[in-house]
Scaffold this active site. Structure first.
Site, mmCIF file in Angstrom:
data_model
loop_
_atom_site.group_PDB
_atom_site.id
_atom_site.type_symbol
_atom_site.label_atom_id
_atom_site.label_comp_id
_atom_site.label_asym_id
_atom_site.label_seq_id
_atom_site.Cartn_x
_atom_site.Cartn_y
_atom_site.Cartn_z
ATOM 1 N N HIS A 84 -1.055 -3.699 -1.407
ATOM 2 C CA HIS A 84 -0.388 -2.978 -0.349
ATOM 3 C C HIS A 84 -0.586 -3.499 0.562
ATOM 4 C CE1 HIS A 84 0.122 1.350 -3.110
ATOM 5 N NE2 HIS A 84 -0.421 0.687 -3.419
ATOM 6 N N GLU A 95 -1.986 -2.751 3.858
ATOM 7 C CA GLU A 95 -3.455 -2.633 4.196
ATOM 8 C C GLU A 95 -3.850 -3.472 3.585
ATOM 9 O OE1 GLU A 95 -0.683 1.478 4.140
ATOM 10 O OE2 GLU A 95 -0.996 -0.579 3.304
ATOM 11 N N CYS A 113 -2.413 4.994 1.321
ATOM 12 C CA CYS A 113 -2.884 6.094 0.298
ATOM 13 C C CYS A 113 -4.367 6.051 -0.002
ATOM 14 C CB CYS A 113 -1.984 5.293 -1.024
ATOM 15 S SG CYS A 113 -2.707 3.674 -1.329
ATOM 16 N N CYS A 138 -6.007 2.516 -0.893
ATOM 17 C CA CYS A 138 -6.247 1.841 1.000
ATOM 18 C C CYS A 138 -6.954 3.167 2.002
ATOM 19 C CB CYS A 138 -5.106 1.955 1.787
ATOM 20 S SG CYS A 138 -3.045 1.143 0.748
#
Length: 153
Positions: free
Chosen positions: A56, A58, A86, A89
């Site tokens: 992801h 992040e 999420c 993260c």
């Protein structure tokens, strides 16, 4: 003419990264890590390209910031993300001791900062981060809508 706020400036950098992700066929999410008013890391989603479910934006930005600072902890750092982080993260944000998270669009299906959970403010964890949502929210959400609309055609 009013100058954009620092939050807007850094979110625009995250949006530019998200657009690069969309061009690569990834879900358009971008993230930027800022320390001392300077961008130290920029990333976009890359789970497809890297064959890595943890890639992801992040996570990749936090990893890059750690490499650049030589520290797995990022005290004083701010993380800008075009979409609410999420659970995974948020876990990385807590582990990295990021001070502040600023996001654009809320994520009612997977958001763990304010929508489904409030992990970054949970006093049972060993770190908390300040959370600000809604920075350039419409622009961030529109990028996602356009991406998924094109995929459905």
């Amino acid at each position: 003419m009013l100058l954009p706020s620092p939050h807007e400036q850094f979110m625009r950098a995250a949006l530019a990264a998200a657009r690069r992700g969309a061009e690569a066929g990834e879900v358009p999410v971008g993230a930027v890590v800022v320390i001392g008013g300077e961008i130290v890391a920029v990333a976009h989603n890359e789970p497809v390209g890297l064959s890595d479910a943890t890639a992801h934006a992040e996570m990749l930005a936090i990893r890059e910031a750690g490499r650049k600072t030589g520290n797995h902890r990022l005290p004083g750092a701010s993380l800008y993300a075009t979409v609410e982080p999420c659970v995974m993260c948020c876990g990385a944000i807590v582990s990295a001791r990021i001070e502040e998270v600023i996001f654009g669009a809320a994520d009612p299906k997977a958001g763990a900062a304010v929508s489904l959970y409030r992990l970054l403010e949970d006093g049972r964890l060993n770190h908390a981060a300040r959370v600000t949502g809604g920075v350039l929210a419409e622009e961030c959400a529109a990028l996602l809508r356009e991406f998924f609309k094109a995929r459905r055609l």
